[in-house]
Design a protein around this motif. Sequence first.
Motif, PDB file in Angstrom:
ATOM      1  N   TYR A  83       0.866  -0.779  -0.707  1.00  0.00           N
ATOM      2  CA  TYR A  83      -0.076   0.155   0.034  1.00  0.00           C
ATOM      3  C   TYR A  83       0.704   1.140   0.618  1.00  0.00           C
ATOM      4  CZ  TYR A  83      -3.463   3.567   1.851  1.00  0.00           C
ATOM      5  OH  TYR A  83      -3.655   4.530   1.496  1.00  0.00           O
ATOM      6  N   LEU A  84       2.308   1.400   1.289  1.00  0.00           N
ATOM      7  CA  LEU A  84       2.647   2.453   0.861  1.00  0.00           C
ATOM      8  C   LEU A  84       3.081   2.904  -0.129  1.00  0.00           C
ATOM      9  CD1 LEU A  84       4.247   1.469   4.492  1.00  0.00           C
ATOM     10  CD2 LEU A  84       2.694   3.703   3.785  1.00  0.00           C
ATOM     11  N   ALA A  85       4.104   2.354  -1.201  1.00  0.00           N
ATOM     12  CA  ALA A  85       4.963   1.348  -1.974  1.00  0.00           C
ATOM     13  C   ALA A  85       4.300   2.734  -3.250  1.00  0.00           C
ATOM     14  CB  ALA A  85       5.382  -0.026  -2.773  1.00  0.00           C
ATOM     15  N   ARG A  86       2.532   1.974  -3.181  1.00  0.00           N
ATOM     16  CA  ARG A  86       1.782   1.997  -4.635  1.00  0.00           C
ATOM     17  C   ARG A  86       1.480   3.282  -3.760  1.00  0.00           C
ATOM     18  NH1 ARG A  86      -1.047  -2.866  -3.917  1.00  0.00           N
ATOM     19  NH2 ARG A  86      -0.891  -4.291  -4.951  1.00  0.00           N
ATOM     20  N   ARG A  87       0.870   4.091  -2.737  1.00  0.00           N
ATOM     21  CA  ARG A  87       0.773   5.212  -2.272  1.00  0.00           C
ATOM     22  C   ARG A  87       1.642   6.641  -2.835  1.00  0.00           C
ATOM     23  NH1 ARG A  87      -3.165   7.220   3.151  1.00  0.00           N
ATOM     24  NH2 ARG A  87      -2.718   9.265   2.667  1.00  0.00           N
ATOM     25  N   PHE A  88       2.837   6.069  -2.300  1.00  0.00           N
ATOM     26  CA  PHE A  88       3.801   7.455  -2.581  1.00  0.00           C
ATOM     27  C   PHE A  88       4.487   7.390  -3.171  1.00  0.00           C
ATOM     28  CE2 PHE A  88       2.281   6.997   2.807  1.00  0.00           C
ATOM     29  CZ  PHE A  88       1.637   8.044   2.643  1.00  0.00           C
ATOM     30  N   GLY A  89       5.108   6.109  -4.032  1.00  0.00           N
ATOM     31  CA  GLY A  89       6.490   5.932  -4.398  1.00  0.00           C
ATOM     32  C   GLY A  89       6.982   5.550  -4.265  1.00  0.00           C
ATOM     33  N   CYS A  90       7.435   5.280  -2.794  1.00  0.00           N
ATOM     34  CA  CYS A  90       8.396   5.055  -2.208  1.00  0.00           C
ATOM     35  C   CYS A  90       9.212   3.699  -2.012  1.00  0.00           C
ATOM     36  CB  CYS A  90       8.144   5.694  -0.780  1.00  0.00           C
ATOM     37  SG  CYS A  90       7.155   4.710   0.460  1.00  0.00           S
ATOM     38  N   LYS A  91      11.047   3.788  -1.379  1.00  0.00           N
ATOM     39  CA  LYS A  91      10.398   2.332  -1.001  1.00  0.00           C
ATOM     40  C   LYS A  91      10.567   1.462   0.315  1.00  0.00           C
ATOM     41  CE  LYS A  91      14.926   2.548  -4.116  1.00  0.00           C
ATOM     42  NZ  LYS A  91      16.351   3.241  -3.925  1.00  0.00           N
ATOM     43  N   VAL A  92       9.838   0.289   0.177  1.00  0.00           N
ATOM     44  CA  VAL A  92       9.600  -0.013   1.702  1.00  0.00           C
ATOM     45  C   VAL A  92      11.160  -1.108   1.714  1.00  0.00           C
ATOM     46  CG1 VAL A  92       7.786  -0.717   2.661  1.00  0.00           C
ATOM     47  CG2 VAL A  92       7.749   1.047   1.406  1.00  0.00           C
ATOM     48  N   THR A  93      11.073  -0.787   3.101  1.00  0.00           N
ATOM     49  CA  THR A  93      11.889  -2.308   3.395  1.00  0.00           C
ATOM     50  C   THR A  93      11.067  -2.863   5.201  1.00  0.00           C
ATOM     51  OG1 THR A  93      14.210  -2.070   3.351  1.00  0.00           O
ATOM     52  CG2 THR A  93      13.892  -3.409   4.792  1.00  0.00           C
ATOM     53  N   ALA A  94      10.661  -4.381   4.374  1.00  0.00           N
ATOM     54  CA  ALA A  94       9.047  -5.737   5.032  1.00  0.00           C
ATOM     55  C   ALA A  94      10.486  -6.426   5.986  1.00  0.00           C
ATOM     56  CB  ALA A  94       8.778  -6.085   3.955  1.00  0.00           C
ATOM     57  N   LEU A  95      10.224  -5.794   7.159  1.00  0.00           N
ATOM     58  CA  LEU A  95      11.299  -7.145   7.642  1.00  0.00           C
ATOM     59  C   LEU A  95      10.515  -7.891   8.416  1.00  0.00           C
ATOM     60  CD1 LEU A  95      14.307  -7.718   9.553  1.00  0.00           C
ATOM     61  CD2 LEU A  95      13.342  -6.150  10.986  1.00  0.00           C
ATOM     62  N   ASN A  96      10.541  -8.575   8.601  1.00  0.00           N
ATOM     63  CA  ASN A  96       9.884  -9.447   9.251  1.00  0.00           C
ATOM     64  C   ASN A  96      10.587 -10.968   9.775  1.00  0.00           C
ATOM     65  OD1 ASN A  96       6.600 -10.168   9.490  1.00  0.00           O
ATOM     66  ND2 ASN A  96       6.803 -11.514   8.564  1.00  0.00           N
ATOM     67  N   LEU A  97      10.287 -11.805  10.879  1.00  0.00           N
ATOM     68  CA  LEU A  97      11.449 -13.190  11.430  1.00  0.00           C
ATOM     69  C   LEU A  97      10.726 -14.363  10.527  1.00  0.00           C
ATOM     70  CD1 LEU A  97       9.379 -14.454  13.192  1.00  0.00           C
ATOM     71  CD2 LEU A  97      10.155 -12.975  14.820  1.00  0.00           C
ATOM     72  N   SER A  98       9.587 -14.019  10.039  1.00  0.00           N
ATOM     73  CA  SER A  98       8.288 -16.159   9.283  1.00  0.00           C
ATOM     74  C   SER A  98       8.999 -16.054   7.565  1.00  0.00           C
ATOM     75  CB  SER A  98       7.162 -15.490   9.377  1.00  0.00           C
ATOM     76  OG  SER A  98       6.057 -16.237   8.273  1.00  0.00           O
ATOM     77  N   ALA A 112       2.490  -8.292  -8.095  1.00  0.00           N
ATOM     78  CA  ALA A 112       1.640  -6.787  -7.970  1.00  0.00           C
ATOM     79  C   ALA A 112       3.003  -5.697  -8.710  1.00  0.00           C
ATOM     80  CB  ALA A 112       1.552  -5.916  -6.510  1.00  0.00           C
ATOM     81  N   GLY A 113       3.815  -6.201  -9.217  1.00  0.00           N
ATOM     82  CA  GLY A 113       4.867  -5.685  -9.994  1.00  0.00           C
ATOM     83  C   GLY A 113       5.423  -4.656  -8.945  1.00  0.00           C
ATOM     84  N   LEU A 114       5.827  -4.629  -8.141  1.00  0.00           N
ATOM     85  CA  LEU A 114       6.253  -4.422  -6.688  1.00  0.00           C
ATOM     86  C   LEU A 114       7.813  -4.088  -6.264  1.00  0.00           C
ATOM     87  CD1 LEU A 114       2.952  -2.945  -4.932  1.00  0.00           C
ATOM     88  CD2 LEU A 114       4.199  -1.419  -6.502  1.00  0.00           C
ATOM     89  N   SER A 115       8.063  -5.046  -6.760  1.00  0.00           N
ATOM     90  CA  SER A 115       9.993  -6.315  -6.344  1.00  0.00           C
ATOM     91  C   SER A 115      10.431  -4.898  -6.382  1.00  0.00           C
ATOM     92  CB  SER A 115       9.880  -7.117  -7.040  1.00  0.00           C
ATOM     93  OG  SER A 115       9.143  -7.751  -6.929  1.00  0.00           O
ATOM     94  N   SER A 116      10.336  -3.690  -7.313  1.00  0.00           N
ATOM     95  CA  SER A 116      11.428  -3.199  -7.079  1.00  0.00           C
ATOM     96  C   SER A 116      11.116  -2.291  -5.853  1.00  0.00           C
ATOM     97  CB  SER A 116      11.987  -2.010  -8.567  1.00  0.00           C
ATOM     98  OG  SER A 116      10.734  -1.630  -8.949  1.00  0.00           O
ATOM     99  N   LEU A 117      10.220  -1.942  -5.475  1.00  0.00           N
ATOM    100  CA  LEU A 117       9.986  -0.933  -4.786  1.00  0.00           C
ATOM    101  C   LEU A 117      10.145  -1.461  -2.918  1.00  0.00           C
ATOM    102  CD1 LEU A 117       7.081   1.307  -6.345  1.00  0.00           C
ATOM    103  CD2 LEU A 117       9.910   1.964  -5.980  1.00  0.00           C
ATOM    104  N   ILE A 118       9.640  -2.479  -3.041  1.00  0.00           N
ATOM    105  CA  ILE A 118       9.445  -3.949  -1.563  1.00  0.00           C
ATOM    106  C   ILE A 118      11.333  -4.491  -1.468  1.00  0.00           C
ATOM    107  CG2 ILE A 118       8.305  -5.068   0.204  1.00  0.00           C
ATOM    108  CD1 ILE A 118       5.659  -3.969  -1.978  1.00  0.00           C
ATOM    109  N   ASN A 119      11.715  -4.357  -0.395  1.00  0.00           N
ATOM    110  CA  ASN A 119      12.806  -5.170  -0.061  1.00  0.00           C
ATOM    111  C   ASN A 119      12.404  -6.578   0.995  1.00  0.00           C
ATOM    112  OD1 ASN A 119      15.570  -7.014  -0.073  1.00  0.00           O
ATOM    113  ND2 ASN A 119      16.379  -4.938   1.458  1.00  0.00           N
ATOM    114  N   VAL A 120      12.527  -7.521   1.303  1.00  0.00           N
ATOM    115  CA  VAL A 120      11.557  -8.367   1.613  1.00  0.00           C
ATOM    116  C   VAL A 120      12.465  -8.949   2.938  1.00  0.00           C
ATOM    117  CG1 VAL A 120      10.250 -10.084   2.628  1.00  0.00           C
ATOM    118  CG2 VAL A 120       9.141  -8.726   0.902  1.00  0.00           C
ATOM    119  N   VAL A 121      13.288  -8.721   3.948  1.00  0.00           N
ATOM    120  CA  VAL A 121      13.944  -9.138   4.444  1.00  0.00           C
ATOM    121  C   VAL A 121      13.887  -9.675   5.919  1.00  0.00           C
ATOM    122  CG1 VAL A 121      16.339  -8.471   6.011  1.00  0.00           C
ATOM    123  CG2 VAL A 121      15.444  -6.705   4.037  1.00  0.00           C
TER     124      VAL A 121
END
Length: 278
Positions: A83-98, A112-121
């Motif tokens: 949602y944040l990447a779509r709304r703002f066009g910003c980069k997002v790092t998604a940090l999660n333990l699972s 969703a074509g958003l892999s260039s904006l979202i890094n899942v860590v």
Amino acid sequence: MSDSYSEVVQTARDYYNSEDADNFYFHIWGGEDIHIGLYNNDSEEIATASRRTVEVIADRLSGIDSNSHILDIGAGYGGAARYLARRFGCKVTALNLSEAENERNRQKNEEAGLSSLINVVDGSFEAIPAGDASFDAVWSQDAILHSGHRDTVVAEVARVLKPGGSFIFTDIMQADDADPAALQPVYDRIHLSSLGSLSFYRAEAAKNGMTEVGFEPMTHQLIRHYTRVGEELERQRGSLEGHVSDGYIERMLLGLRAWVQAGKQNQLQWGIAHFKKA
């Protein structure tokens, strides 16, 4: 990797990696926004209310644009990150333990074509794998309660925030005057001996150079949300056969009742907390 996790975080990691939990959150919540929703009525769909929470929190952010970088700690399936990447066009790092949730997150980002904006860590918010002053905002929804070292989490958030950056989050908290005995069924549910409180977060934020922008109390939504999840779980129980074990469902229903009861007894507090780094 697990050697670097505290015992409590490892317990949460094992839980969210389990097939039962993954299927429960994917099928009952829809595998997008797995957190407390903001409901307009008692029968509203969980997914609709949960997405509304993301929208309302995002409305509280200012100065976020395509040059910004947001960190989501405890990102789940990444619904907020998308949602944040779509709304703002910003980069997002998604940090999660699972790792199980993270794999679904990456797949959804690709679709969703958003892999260039979202890094899942893969990682824990007790030791955020990022340098100092890396992010314009840190976001979290109903995740910090799973830490046994919440003071460390707040300190890590302050460390990775840029000056002037926002820390905005929701978390299931115990009331400042809560009775530990009344909350024991909730503690048992999350395998901890306490929850954070609003006074705790205020004190830890101040200790780490963050000032309070505001807190919007909405504990009634916590009660409504867990009531709705219980209703939906009962309604869909038959369709979950083969996906979620009966034992997991029974434990989940018991836990949901504990959350609702504690909320009705004014032992819990929930809302949107917003702090800013000096």
